[in-house]
Scaffold this active site. Structure first.
Site, PDB file in Angstrom:
ATOM      1  N   CYS A  91       0.815  -1.228   0.000  1.00 19.55           N
ATOM      2  CA  CYS A  91       0.000   0.000   0.000  1.00 19.55           C
ATOM      3  C   CYS A  91       0.840   1.266   0.000  1.00 19.55           C
ATOM      4  CB  CYS A  91      -0.937   0.008   1.208  1.00 19.55           C
ATOM      5  SG  CYS A  91      -2.015  -1.416   1.249  1.00 19.55           S
ATOM      6  N   ASN A  97     -10.491   1.557   1.064  1.00 20.09           N
ATOM      7  CA  ASN A  97      -9.029   1.461   0.976  1.00 20.09           C
ATOM      8  C   ASN A  97      -8.682   0.780  -0.346  1.00 20.09           C
ATOM      9  OD1 ASN A  97      -6.340   0.704   1.159  1.00 20.09           O
ATOM     10  ND2 ASN A  97      -6.493  -0.078   3.251  1.00 20.09           N
ATOM     11  N   HIS A 137      -2.188   7.847   2.569  1.00 13.69           N
ATOM     12  CA  HIS A 137      -2.830   6.592   2.169  1.00 13.69           C
ATOM     13  C   HIS A 137      -4.200   6.491   2.851  1.00 13.69           C
ATOM     14  CE1 HIS A 137      -3.808   2.551   1.367  1.00 13.69           C
ATOM     15  NE2 HIS A 137      -3.413   2.051   2.526  1.00 13.69           N
TER      16      HIS A 137
HETATM   17  N1  ACO Z   1     -18.589  -5.276  11.595  1.00 16.64           N
HETATM   18  C1  ACO Z   1     -18.952  -5.394  12.879  1.00 16.64           C
HETATM   19  N2  ACO Z   1     -18.081  -5.726  13.853  1.00 16.64           N
HETATM   20  C2  ACO Z   1     -16.822  -5.966  13.500  1.00 16.64           C
HETATM   21  C3  ACO Z   1     -16.366  -5.859  12.169  1.00 16.64           C
HETATM   22  C4  ACO Z   1     -17.320  -5.511  11.194  1.00 16.64           C
HETATM   23  N3  ACO Z   1     -16.985  -5.365   9.904  1.00 16.64           N
HETATM   24  N4  ACO Z   1     -15.045  -6.137  12.123  1.00 16.64           N
HETATM   25  C5  ACO Z   1     -14.659  -6.402  13.380  1.00 16.64           C
HETATM   26  N5  ACO Z   1     -15.746  -6.324  14.211  1.00 16.64           N
HETATM   27  C6  ACO Z   1     -15.785  -6.530  15.654  1.00 16.64           C
HETATM   28  C7  ACO Z   1     -14.676  -7.431  16.134  1.00 16.64           C
HETATM   29  O1  ACO Z   1     -15.055  -8.777  16.008  1.00 16.64           O
HETATM   30  C8  ACO Z   1     -14.539  -6.999  17.574  1.00 16.64           C
HETATM   31  O2  ACO Z   1     -15.551  -7.599  18.329  1.00 16.64           O
HETATM   32  P1  ACO Z   1     -15.317  -8.033  19.880  1.00 16.64           P
HETATM   33  O3  ACO Z   1     -15.040  -6.749  20.586  1.00 16.64           O
HETATM   34  O4  ACO Z   1     -16.594  -8.665  20.242  1.00 16.64           O
HETATM   35  O5  ACO Z   1     -14.132  -8.942  19.838  1.00 16.64           O
HETATM   36  C9  ACO Z   1     -14.815  -5.509  17.520  1.00 16.64           C
HETATM   37  O6  ACO Z   1     -15.541  -5.280  16.293  1.00 16.64           O
HETATM   38  C10 ACO Z   1     -13.578  -4.635  17.544  1.00 16.64           C
HETATM   39  O7  ACO Z   1     -12.680  -5.108  16.543  1.00 16.64           O
HETATM   40  P2  ACO Z   1     -11.285  -4.451  16.343  1.00 16.64           P
HETATM   41  O8  ACO Z   1     -10.524  -5.207  15.280  1.00 16.64           O
HETATM   42  O9  ACO Z   1     -10.616  -4.270  17.644  1.00 16.64           O
HETATM   43  O10 ACO Z   1     -11.711  -3.023  15.761  1.00 16.64           O
HETATM   44  P3  ACO Z   1     -10.835  -1.749  15.531  1.00 16.64           P
HETATM   45  O11 ACO Z   1     -11.458  -0.603  16.185  1.00 16.64           O
HETATM   46  O12 ACO Z   1      -9.373  -1.991  15.757  1.00 16.64           O
HETATM   47  O13 ACO Z   1     -11.028  -1.503  13.960  1.00 16.64           O
HETATM   48  C11 ACO Z   1      -9.892  -1.812  11.844  1.00 16.64           C
HETATM   49  C12 ACO Z   1     -10.580  -2.479  13.023  1.00 16.64           C
HETATM   50  C13 ACO Z   1     -10.898  -0.972  11.113  1.00 16.64           C
HETATM   51  C14 ACO Z   1      -9.313  -2.862  10.896  1.00 16.64           C
HETATM   52  C15 ACO Z   1      -8.756  -0.925  12.371  1.00 16.64           C
HETATM   53  O14 ACO Z   1      -7.956  -1.618  13.294  1.00 16.64           O
HETATM   54  C16 ACO Z   1      -7.878  -0.380  11.290  1.00 16.64           C
HETATM   55  O15 ACO Z   1      -8.279   0.412  10.483  1.00 16.64           O
HETATM   56  N6  ACO Z   1      -6.597  -0.759  11.277  1.00 16.64           N
HETATM   57  C17 ACO Z   1      -5.559  -0.261  10.407  1.00 16.64           C
HETATM   58  C18 ACO Z   1      -5.837  -0.226   8.956  1.00 16.64           C
HETATM   59  C19 ACO Z   1      -5.703  -1.513   8.276  1.00 16.64           C
HETATM   60  O16 ACO Z   1      -5.269  -2.514   8.830  1.00 16.64           O
HETATM   61  N7  ACO Z   1      -6.074  -1.481   7.037  1.00 16.64           N
HETATM   62  C20 ACO Z   1      -6.081  -2.633   6.271  1.00 16.64           C
HETATM   63  C21 ACO Z   1      -5.146  -2.704   5.141  1.00 16.64           C
HETATM   64  S1  ACO Z   1      -3.523  -2.376   5.415  1.00 16.64           S
HETATM   65  C22 ACO Z   1      -3.121  -1.118   4.437  1.00 16.64           C
HETATM   66  O17 ACO Z   1      -3.904  -0.506   3.801  1.00 16.64           O
HETATM   67  C23 ACO Z   1      -1.738  -0.816   4.410  1.00 16.64           C
END
Ligand code: ACO
Length: 320
Positions: free
Chosen positions: A111, A277, A247
């Site tokens: 990315c 994304n 990004h």
């Molecule tokens: N819908 C509903 N609930 C969800 C979903 C969804 N789509 N996805 C996860 N959950 C739930 C999880 O199961 C978890 O439930 P629990 O509390 O009962 O265990 C809860 O939501 C929290 O999940 P987390 O993963 O802790 O959520 P977080 O706030 O960290 O958000 C996310 C997740 C959006 C992926 C975030 O961490 C993020 O943006 N990270 C960085 C970006 C990233 O990784 N991008 C991906 C590509 S990499 C790149 O582009 C370089």
């Protein structure tokens, strides 16, 4: 090096958060508050390489050129159905550039790859090995995720962003980093089996895996470091920069980075709400849309900043 023209293309099919809740247990409220994404475009009937070529043709048009004026095509792509030929060779075919004096090549730095590719283009242009490079970042990330995994499938969209690069003094500074952390984000495709492999210990196929929270933390801290470093390297101050294009992985990541800088918030551009994304395509697509909508003008200073699987990061200061 200078940007002569930009273009972009996205698939025609738009998928809203509500539509996703038909496939996985999720909601518009969860996706919007955790990511800022409301909708994204997903490839259905179109061909990926044609989308990339369309973005390229729009960049050539914007530069006031014709395909025959291009003397190098470089594409950045993490994954598509063709392992070979390269996406750049397929784009050459679709643009009708008959060759043979327009070499083609693909790059992959996840990315963060957009700025990696800019650096390569700059090397070819400043050493006079190319005069007008068509540079395209195109991704179909929605084909890399497991559509039963709500943690990943809601995040991504498909798109292509392109530019024609030529001689000039618009590329002011860049910074690239790589830290070996192969398990933070990865995707493994199966290769053809041979009669000699035992299969033991070979993890052939894994749809995209990501440690979201870790990526989030690393993205915010690396952006703070890389943006300051690259602006200083260009001999400028943060307040001299008119536009920050980061990004588009998560609106919360962009907001967290923004809060670390004492700058007018409108200088940080975003289109993640409508595109999702789109990996390496996210910055060039955002750039093209902001230029076409009149929010970025000739002569203005921009910072590009990305991060991705590796873990790699990149930043550049560019005068449009
Ligand atoms: N819908 C509903 N609930 C969800 C979903 C969804 N789509 N996805 C996860 N959950 C739930 C999880 O199961 C978890 O439930 P629990 O509390 O009962 O265990 C809860 O939501 C929290 O999940 P987390 O993963 O802790 O959520 P977080 O706030 O960290 O958000 C996310 C997740 C959006 C992926 C975030 O961490 C993020 O943006 N990270 C960085 C970006 C990233 O990784 N991008 C991906 C590509 S990499 C790149 O582009 C370089």
């Amino acid at each position: 090096m200078k940007i002569l023209g930009t273009g972009s293309a996205v698939p025609k099919f738009t998928v809203t958060n509500d539509m996703l809740s038909d496939y996985v247990e999720t909601s518009d409220e969860w996706i919007t508050t955790r990511t800022g994404i409301k909708s994204r475009q997903i490839i259905t009937t179109e061909r990926f390489e044609e989308m990339a070529a369309l973005a390229g043709q729009r960049a050539i048009d914007a530069a006031g050129l014709v395909p025959e004026d291009i003397d190098f095509i470089i594409c950045h792509n993490v994954c598509n159905c063709y392992v070979t030929p390269s996406l750049a060779a397929l784009v050459q075919h679709h643009l009708g550039i008959t060759g043979p004096n327009c070499p083609t090549m693909d790059l992959n730095s996840a990315c963060a790859g957009f700025v990696y590719g800019l650096d390569i283009c700059d090397a070819f242009i400043t050493t006079s090995r190319a005069k007008r490079i068509l540079y395209i970042c195109a991704e179909e990330v929605t084909r890399m995720v497991d559509w039963t995994q709500r943690e990943t499938c809601v995040l991504f969209g498909d798109a292509a962003g392109a530019m024609v690069l030529g001689e000039g003094d618009g590329y002011l500074a860049s910074k690239l980093t790589s830290t070996p952390m192969p398990d933070v984000i990865y995707y493994r495709l199966p290769c053809e089996p041979t009669p000699f492999e035992t299969g033991e210990g070979i993890d052939t196929h894994m749809a995209m895996q990501l440690k979201g929270r870790e990526v989030f933390r690393m993205a915010v801290s690396s952006a703070q470091r890389d943006i300051k470093d690259v602006v200083e390297k260009a001999g400028l101050r943060l307040e001299d920069i008119d536009h920050y294009l980061l990004h588009q992985a998560n609106q919360r990541i962009i907001d967290a980075i923004k809060q670390n800088f004492d700058l007018p918030p409108e200088r940080f551009h975003s289109n993640i709400h409508k595109r999702g994304n789109t990996s390496s395509a996210s910055i060039p697509v955002l750039l093209d849309e902001e230029i076409r909508e009149g929010r970025i003008h000739r002569g203005e200073l921009m910072v590009f900043n990305g991060f991705g699987a590796g873990f790699v990061t990149s930043a550049a200061v560019v005068r449009y």
